[in-house]
Enzyme design. Structure first.
Site: not given
Length: 236
Positions: A63, A132, A134, A139
């Site tokens: 990414d 979290n 990801h 996400e």
């Protein structure tokens, strides 16, 4: 899923580098999927030190922020050059990162996905895991996107990454990222996790239950995943 618990970050980094080394020895023209962020820095440092031959290797990064200039030190193009590309003999034409300066983000994502396929797919994918849950910039949500795509970053991801910028307002709110299906097509996956801040996400991963609110749990369905973590992650 194979789980390897290391004493500390340095041991985790060395072991991760050994996985990459083994892949290159086994297949000198392999395709690697690479990650950014603080977690894999030690692995990259070790890989540079052991003097592997990367001349036949192709790499695809997971990414990058969007938009961000490639000359920006907080962008992932700059990160990879600084921590890895400049320290090994990998060929520039064999390194791929989503173009964070592309005028048409969706077209760039389609092109990136196509290029991965043309190169034969990823042999070994290195992943980190967000606080979290990801993976890459996929996400938490009710739905997850399969292929490389543009994503709006979650507020806690922006908060977590703001430490790399002068202030939070400078953190891009979008990114270009491989999708979950793209990651899952990798033949082998190594996921790295270090520090108590990742403990909750790893705990969710190890429940062996798939939950789109913790995207990393998608890895439970992959046939060849190794988690390499330190004792802090496991609460030891």
């Amino acid at each position: 899923m194979r789980i390897i618990v290391c004493d500390n970050y340095d041991e985790m980094s060395r072991l991760a580098a050994e996985f990459v080394k083994s892949q290159i020895i086994m297949k000198p023209n392999c395709v690697l999927g690479l990650a950014t962020g603080s977690t894999p820095v030690g692995m990259y440092k070790t890989l540079a030190e052991i003097k592997l031959d990367f001349s036949g290797v192709t790499s695809f990064n997971l990414d990058d922020y969007y938009p961000i200039e490639r000359a920006n030190p907080q962008g992932y193009f700059y990160f990879m050059k600084e921590h890895f590309y400049s320290k090994v003999n990998i060929k520039g034409e064999n390194t791929f990162i989503p173009n964070s300066e592309a005028k048409d983000a969706n077209a760039e994502c389609e092109k990136y996905e196509k290029t991965i396929t043309e190169k034969g797919g990823i042999d070994l994918q290195i992943l980190g895991i967000g606080q979290n849950g990801h993976i890459a910039f996929n996400e938490p949500g009710d739905e997850l996107t399969a292929d490389t795509h543009v994503v709006d970053l979650a507020e806690n991801t922006i908060d977590a990454n703001s430490r790399f910028f002068d202030n939070r307002s400078q953190v891009p709110t979008q990114a270009l990222t491989m999708g979950v299906a793209t990651i899952m097509k990798a033949r082998k996956i190594v996921i790295l996790a270090s520090g108590a801040g990742k403990a909750a996400a790893v705990k969710s991963l190890l429940k062996n239950k798939v939950n789109t609110q913790v995207p990393a749990t998608m890895l439970c369905m992959h046939p060849d995943v190794t988690l390499i973590c330190d004792k802090e992650v496991m609460g030891k």
